[in-house]
Structures are given as C-alpha cells and as structure tokens.
Design an enzyme around this catalytic site. Structure first.
Site, PDB file in Angstrom:
ATOM      1  N   HIS A 169    -108.166 -13.404  10.045  1.00 29.71           N
ATOM      2  CA  HIS A 169    -109.500 -12.728  11.320  1.00 29.71           C
ATOM      3  C   HIS A 169    -108.951 -13.934  12.716  1.00 29.71           C
ATOM      4  O   HIS A 169    -109.382 -14.701  12.249  1.00 29.71           O
ATOM      5  CB  HIS A 169    -110.582 -12.504  10.428  1.00 29.71           C
ATOM      6  CG  HIS A 169    -111.097 -11.166  11.181  1.00 29.71           C
ATOM      7  ND1 HIS A 169    -111.810 -11.765  12.696  1.00 29.71           N
ATOM      8  CD2 HIS A 169    -111.391 -10.226  11.391  1.00 29.71           C
ATOM      9  CE1 HIS A 169    -112.199 -10.851  12.832  1.00 29.71           C
ATOM     10  NE2 HIS A 169    -112.254  -9.809  12.693  1.00 29.71           N
ATOM     11  N   ASP A 227    -109.936  -4.160   5.860  1.00 30.15           N
ATOM     12  CA  ASP A 227    -108.914  -3.374   5.605  1.00 30.15           C
ATOM     13  C   ASP A 227    -108.938  -3.413   3.754  1.00 30.15           C
ATOM     14  O   ASP A 227    -108.418  -2.787   4.010  1.00 30.15           O
ATOM     15  CB  ASP A 227    -108.247  -3.825   7.043  1.00 30.15           C
ATOM     16  CG  ASP A 227    -108.250  -3.244   7.871  1.00 30.15           C
ATOM     17  OD1 ASP A 227    -109.188  -2.279   8.423  1.00 30.15           O
ATOM     18  OD2 ASP A 227    -108.137  -4.048   8.806  1.00 30.15           O
TER      19      ASP A 227
HETATM   20  N1  COA Z   1    -100.457 -13.729   6.160  1.00 33.21           N
HETATM   21  C1  COA Z   1     -99.741 -14.461   6.200  1.00 33.21           C
HETATM   22  N2  COA Z   1    -100.944 -15.747   6.772  1.00 33.21           N
HETATM   23  C2  COA Z   1    -101.426 -15.675   8.006  1.00 33.21           C
HETATM   24  C3  COA Z   1    -102.103 -14.329   8.118  1.00 33.21           C
HETATM   25  C4  COA Z   1    -102.095 -13.892   7.325  1.00 33.21           C
HETATM   26  N3  COA Z   1    -102.545 -12.362   7.341  1.00 33.21           N
HETATM   27  N4  COA Z   1    -103.009 -14.365   9.203  1.00 33.21           N
HETATM   28  C5  COA Z   1    -102.864 -15.342   9.232  1.00 33.21           C
HETATM   29  N5  COA Z   1    -102.388 -15.973   9.495  1.00 33.21           N
HETATM   30  C6  COA Z   1    -101.544 -17.269   9.235  1.00 33.21           C
HETATM   31  C7  COA Z   1    -100.534 -17.360  10.401  1.00 33.21           C
HETATM   32  O1  COA Z   1     -98.996 -17.719  10.057  1.00 33.21           O
HETATM   33  C8  COA Z   1    -100.917 -18.657  10.779  1.00 33.21           C
HETATM   34  O2  COA Z   1    -100.802 -19.772  10.250  1.00 33.21           O
HETATM   35  P1  COA Z   1    -100.348 -20.935  10.752  1.00 33.21           P
HETATM   36  O3  COA Z   1    -100.633 -21.850  11.486  1.00 33.21           O
HETATM   37  O4  COA Z   1     -99.017 -22.183   9.197  1.00 33.21           O
HETATM   38  O5  COA Z   1     -98.607 -20.136  11.268  1.00 33.21           O
HETATM   39  C9  COA Z   1    -102.468 -19.196  10.492  1.00 33.21           C
HETATM   40  O6  COA Z   1    -103.361 -17.951   9.750  1.00 33.21           O
HETATM   41  C10 COA Z   1    -103.728 -18.123  11.797  1.00 33.21           C
HETATM   42  O7  COA Z   1    -102.931 -17.321  12.000  1.00 33.21           O
HETATM   43  P2  COA Z   1    -103.257 -16.334  13.585  1.00 33.21           P
HETATM   44  O8  COA Z   1    -101.534 -15.680  13.711  1.00 33.21           O
HETATM   45  O9  COA Z   1    -103.268 -18.484  14.465  1.00 33.21           O
HETATM   46  O10 COA Z   1    -104.426 -16.031  14.050  1.00 33.21           O
HETATM   47  P3  COA Z   1    -104.747 -14.530  14.995  1.00 33.21           P
HETATM   48  O11 COA Z   1    -106.248 -15.053  15.164  1.00 33.21           O
HETATM   49  O12 COA Z   1    -103.787 -15.088  16.259  1.00 33.21           O
HETATM   50  O13 COA Z   1    -104.564 -13.776  14.209  1.00 33.21           O
HETATM   51  C11 COA Z   1    -104.909 -11.712  12.832  1.00 33.21           C
HETATM   52  C12 COA Z   1    -105.250 -13.111  13.291  1.00 33.21           C
HETATM   53  C13 COA Z   1    -105.483 -10.009  12.141  1.00 33.21           C
HETATM   54  C14 COA Z   1    -103.907 -10.958  13.998  1.00 33.21           C
HETATM   55  C15 COA Z   1    -103.403 -12.340  11.365  1.00 33.21           C
HETATM   56  O14 COA Z   1    -104.365 -12.698  10.735  1.00 33.21           O
HETATM   57  C16 COA Z   1    -103.173 -10.738  10.648  1.00 33.21           C
HETATM   58  O15 COA Z   1    -101.532 -10.553  10.987  1.00 33.21           O
HETATM   59  N6  COA Z   1    -103.193 -10.050   9.630  1.00 33.21           N
HETATM   60  C17 COA Z   1    -102.705  -9.302   9.334  1.00 33.21           C
HETATM   61  C18 COA Z   1    -103.197  -7.501   9.646  1.00 33.21           C
HETATM   62  C19 COA Z   1    -104.700  -7.647   9.394  1.00 33.21           C
HETATM   63  O16 COA Z   1    -105.010  -7.757   7.802  1.00 33.21           O
HETATM   64  N7  COA Z   1    -105.631  -7.040  10.255  1.00 33.21           N
HETATM   65  C20 COA Z   1    -106.527  -6.902  10.135  1.00 33.21           C
HETATM   66  C21 COA Z   1    -107.399  -7.319  11.083  1.00 33.21           C
HETATM   67  S1  COA Z   1    -109.304  -7.129  10.456  1.00 33.21           S
END
Ligand code: COA
Length: 372
Positions: A258, A309
């Site tokens: 998140h 979710d």
């Molecule tokens: N699965 C695997 N790795 C994840 C992840 C996931 N669902 N969510 C975050 N990470 C990892 C990233 O790859 C990153 O790793 P790194 O530092 O080794 O590169 C780290 O955690 C930080 O993530 P980041 O992409 O910077 O987080 P964000 O704040 O940009 O993204 C989300 C937030 C929600 C978009 C992201 O967590 C995600 O795509 N989750 C899956 C989709 C989801 O469930 N969305 C609903 C949100 S309520």
C-alpha cells in the site's frame, strides 16, 4: 519529489484521516474510528456521516434510509441501456457508462447548490447497487428483481442479485464490507474525482472519472485479480511456491502493499480478515485457508502485508458474488466517499493544476517531411 506524488499533500479534507502512530494505523471517517463504525454502524449511517459531516439522529437516519430505498429503481432508459450492452462488457464499464447516462437524464446536471449536490449523491448511492444487480441478471439471461423497500441497502443488493433474501450473517458481512470501502482519503479514484470537480465539471463527470480510475488493477481492480490468484493457487500447500516464484520474477502479488500503509497493517484488512474467517467457518473455508497461506508466504519472502482488497476476495466469494463484480462492490461502497469529496471540493474550490518537470529534448530545429 518522489514518483507517483508519494507523501505529497494535495488538498485539505475533513472527511477522513489516515495517520500512522507508533507503528499502528489510524483510520477515521469524520473523526470516528473505522473499527467502531465497522462493528456498530450501518452503511446508510456511514454514508450520511460522510456526506453531512455528523452522525444522524434516529429520525434523520430513518428519513435517509427511506429516501435511499425510494430512489433505488432505475429510469427505463437505464434499463434499456443495460439490456443493449453486450453480455461480455465488464460490469465496471457498465457502471461508468450508466453513471454518464444518468447524468444525461438529469435536467439539473449543472446546478451545484449544496442541496442539489447532496441529492445527486443520494441518488447515485441508491442506484449503484441496482445498476450492478440488474446488469448481472440481464447478462445471465434472468429477469431483473426489482428492489424492495423492506430491506436495507446491503441486504437489498444481495436480494436483487440472487432473488433470495440473504441470511443475517450475509447481510451483516456485506454491510460491514461496504462501510470499510466507503472512504479512504486521497486514493487514486477519489483524487480523480476531485480533479474533475476542481474544473467545476458536473457530479456525474466526476464519478465517471472515479469509476474509470478505480478499475485499474493497482487500485480496486486488485480484488478481482486476488480471486484469480486464489483460484490458481487452489490449495494452501501450493501457496508458498507460488509466492516465492512471483517474488523471484519481480512480479506483484495482488492484494498486498500500500502507498500509505508502509510497514503497518491496513486496518481494513485486519477487519476483513476477521470477517472472511467468520464467513469461511459457515461457508467455503477453502478460500480463507488459501488466503492465509499466501499472506504467510508474502510476509516471509518480502515482508508484504495485505491491503483492503486481499481478504475482500474471500468475503465476496463466500457471499456468492461473481468474481467480475468484485470491483463493483468496492464502487458501491466508495460512491459515498467520492460524492462527499466532490461536494467538499466544490465548496472550497481552486482548480487543481500541478506542474510537470520537463525532461525531453529542447530547442530542436523543424525540418519539413522531405528533409527528415
Ligand atoms: N507484490 C510484490 N511486491 C510488492 C507489492 C506487491 N503487491 N507491493 C509492493 N511491492 C514491493 C515493490 O516491488 C517494491 O520493492 P523493491 O523496493 O524491492 O523494489 C516495494 O514493495 C515498494 O513498493 P512500491 O511499488 O514503491 O509501492 P507503491 O507505493 O508504489 O505501490 C501499490 C503501492 C498498492 C500500487 C503496490 O503495493 C501494488 O502494486 N500492490 C498490488 C496491487 C494492489 O493490491 N492494489 C490495491 C491497493 S489498495
């Protein structure tokens, strides 16, 4: 500045508060803790709270519930639209198209007095469940089941979807789920709605922007993707291998991570986990067990925590809701928050228009096509 506007404060709001204090997340709607609201309130009461800023008195809640119930039925033009859309259209596309169509039927579309804005909000909150249930019945070749005044918001939706009055447990589960999805500060879809509102676009346009934004798999679309994953993994024994491979390939595991809840558990996920567990004891326990095994592995391999979710998926599966309606259920809850934000934006507006840092080529000399 970090990418994705991370940690940027883009506006002030009195609608909800997310704060991380001593490794714990606080989430409040209008100052009320989400845990309290989830346990003790109802979706209608929470929608009132979000729109009007205060919890309703008993008679106000009664009037609000009656008004929502009376607004549930759809104009014939919308029912016509639902019958004409192809059965393969994603129900979220149907919802945004119907929202736009509702706008075209509203003679007061451009009137933005507080009373008119609230009326549009009540109308959309009341009609979202009917649009979703009617479309689902129509696309599966069944007769629509008109809403009943006898049932509350959540129960009436389940009734319109299946034709049967839900059990008390099912009604309470969906009601709680809608409360938990009703509002969440400046998430992407709410921000989209506020940007549209800041141009003084009409309420329907703002909600179309929000509905379109919610559908993406990084936002509300994740719940449907979680169910895909649960079906693919199918057994708790296969969860660890699945998660490990995904992490090794650098792929996202849906329903985890998140933008705001970094290193702390999303309070909505905690509550939904309890709900999913309870439902699984009375229904299909497999999805909860698979979810638990995935969550354990996601923490083990990348310290990932579930978001709103993740457990929603097994809750919905246990309520008999088809996978491709999951995002619509999210929208059915969030419409209260979206409309509250649109009204808040209208009432204290300045156009949202940030800048971009230009990183492309500069000062290039134009050459006609023959010289390129
Ligand atoms: N699965 C695997 N790795 C994840 C992840 C996931 N669902 N969510 C975050 N990470 C990892 C990233 O790859 C990153 O790793 P790194 O530092 O080794 O590169 C780290 O955690 C930080 O993530 P980041 O992409 O910077 O987080 P964000 O704040 O940009 O993204 C989300 C937030 C929600 C978009 C992201 O967590 C995600 O795509 N989750 C899956 C989709 C989801 O469930 N969305 C609903 C949100 S309520």
């Amino acid at each position: 500045m970090k990418d994705g506007l991370e940690d940027v404060i883009a506006c002030e709001t009195k609608i909800s508060r997310i704060e991380l204090v001593n490794g714990k997340a606080i989430l409040e709607y209008r100052g009320y803790d989400i845990r309290d609201l989830a346990r003790k309130s109802s979706y209608e009461e929470v929608a009132y709270l979000l729109l009007y800023g205060e919890l309703p008195k008993r008679y106000e809640l009664q009037d609000f519930k009656i008004e929502l119930a009376e607004r549930r039925e759809l104009p014939p033009q919308i029912i016509g639209l639902l019958t004409h859309l192809p059965p393969y259209t994603h129900p979220m596309v149907v919802l945004r198209t119907s929202t736009s169509y509702l706008g075209s039927l509203d003679r007061k579309i451009d009137v933005k007095t507080r009373e008119e804005n609230l009326e549009k909000a009540r109308n959309l909150i009341a009609k979202f469940p009917t649009i979703i249930a009617y479309y689902h019945r129509i696309r599966t070749g069944k007769n629509v089941i008109p809403p009943t005044l006898e049932l509350d918001h959540a129960a009436n939706f389940l009734y319109m979807l299946s034709g049967e009055e839900p059990s008390r447990t099912a009604e309470r589960a969906l009601d709680m789920d809608l409360i938990l999805h009703a509002e969440h500060e400046l998430n992407a879809s709410t921000f989209a709605a506020r940007i549209a509102a800041s141009t003084l676009a009409d309420t329907y346009a703002c909600i179309v922007a929000a509905t379109g934004t919610l559908m993406g798999p990084l936002h509300g679309g994740a719940a449907q993707e979680v169910m895909k994953m649960l079906r693919k993994v199918a057994s708790p024994r296969r969860a660890e291998e699945y998660v490990k491979k995904k992490i090794e390939k650098g792929e996202k595991i849906m329903g985890f991570g998140h933008r705001v809840y970094k290193g702390v558990i999303d309070p909505r996920a905690e509550l939904l986990k309890r709900l999913a567990k309870k439902l699984s004891m009375e229904g299909v326990s497999r999805w909860f067990e698979v979810s638990e095994a995935i969550a354990k592995a996601a923490y083990k391999y990348k310290k990932l925590l579930p978001n709103v979710d993740f457990y929603s998926a097994s809750v919905y599966a246990n309520l008999g809701i088809p996978d491709d309606l999951f995002i619509n259920i999210f929208a059915m809850g969030r419409i209260a928050g979206w409309t509250a934000h649109v009204i808040e934006q209208y009432e204290n507006n300045r156009l949202i228009r940030p800048r971009a840092k230009y990183v492309g080529d500069k000062d290039k000399k134009y050459k006609p096509p023959t010289e390129r």
